[in-house]
Design a protein around this motif. Structure first.
Motif, short mmCIF file in Angstrom:
data_model
loop_
_atom_site.label_atom_id
_atom_site.label_comp_id
_atom_site.label_asym_id
_atom_site.label_seq_id
_atom_site.Cartn_x
_atom_site.Cartn_y
_atom_site.Cartn_z
N PHE A 83 4.35 3.15 -7.17
CA PHE A 83 3.65 3.50 -5.93
C PHE A 83 2.21 3.07 -6.11
O PHE A 83 1.59 3.29 -7.15
N SER A 85 -1.56 1.13 -3.93
CA SER A 85 -2.38 0.92 -2.74
C SER A 85 -2.99 -0.47 -2.78
O SER A 85 -3.21 -1.05 -3.85
N TRP A 109 1.93 0.79 -1.02
CA TRP A 109 3.04 -0.04 -1.53
C TRP A 109 3.99 0.78 -2.37
O TRP A 109 3.56 1.66 -3.15
N THR A 110 5.25 0.53 -2.20
CA THR A 110 6.27 1.10 -3.08
C THR A 110 7.13 -0.05 -3.59
O THR A 110 7.34 -1.05 -2.88
N SER A 237 -1.19 -0.02 -8.94
CA SER A 237 -0.07 0.90 -8.85
C SER A 237 0.13 1.69 -10.14
O SER A 237 -0.33 1.29 -11.21
#
Length: 244
Positions: A83, A85, A109-110, A237
């Motif tokens: 996970f 950004s 974002w994942t 992440s």
């Protein structure tokens, strides 16, 4: 008066020629026996003084110093979830120094990835293959992506008996189906760009299968190598990887 015959043989005890020759032969035999005895004495002394032969086994170098470390006992597969950004329009080197320069208002974002360790070299280095998928979503942007990459990992830190740490980096390909704002700023664009992902992991020494992962998710054109693209995009992440 009759003169004695000069050719008349002398008696054995008179010391004539026959007796002298026998005495000479006896003397030579005695000298030969004495010499043989001395030679035998010297040979025996040499045998006593000479060191006994010692069998020397060939020296075989420690195989652990010359050969790759075995990976038979290592967990070869890894499954990770991430996970993160958007890093906005900050360059990669800026985010490496200040990873908190994030722009979650652009998108978050994942992602998920599976990797496999395929070998080890120089004892402390390993090579892994990875494939992953991800999704970027937010009020300003949404896009799907996928990547394949080769990672080289180092795990020879001297403190690993207290906190197991690895450092890795990748080279590979990343596909993104639409372009975020930072990539739209570039004059040229490409859906497929180079994938570079520096990664730092931490785990307990007795539970190496559970890794906390900190990764820079970076795609770029590598100075115009990919379709003339000079720009790219970054995601900072965190994640978790389970090795099995």
């Amino acid at each position: 008066m009759r003169r004695p015959d000069s050719n008349q043989s002398q008696t054995p005890g008179s010391g004539g020629p026959t007796a002298r020759s026998r005495a000479a032969r006896a003397g030579l035999a005695a000298v030969w026996l004495a010499g043989a005895s001395v030679a035998a004495s010297h040979a025996a002394a040499a045998d006593l003084l000479a060191p006994a032969p010692v069998a020397v086994a060939p020296t075989i170098p420690d195989a652990s110093l010359l050969s790759p470390a075995p990976i038979a006992t290592e967990k070869l597969w890894g499954l990770a979830v991430f996970f993160g950004s958007s890093g906005g329009q900050h360059d990669m080197h800026q985010l490496l120094i200040k990873p908190w320069l994030l722009h979650p208002e652009d998108y978050v974002w994942t992602g998920a990835a599976v990797n496999r360790r395929i070998g080890r070299f120089w004892t402390d280095f390993s090579v892994e293959l990875e494939g992953g998928v991800g999704h970027r979503f937010g009020p300003r942007y949404s896009g799907n992506e996928a990547w394949v990459a080769t990672f080289v990992r180092y795990d020879g830190f001297f403190w690993n008996d207290r906190l197991y740490t690895t450092l890795a980096a990748s080279t590979g390909l990343n596909y993104l189906d639409s372009f975020p704002r930072e990539e739209l700023a570039s004059r040229r664009r490409s859906h497929i760009l180079h994938y570079f992902a520096p990664e730092l992991t931490f785990a307990l020494p007795d539970h190496k299968e559970h890794e906390f992962v900190f990764r820079f998710h970076h795609r770029s054109g590598v100075f115009g190598t990919f379709n003339g693209v000079w720009g790219g995009s970054n995601v900072v992440s965190v994640g978790y990887r389970h090795r099995f």
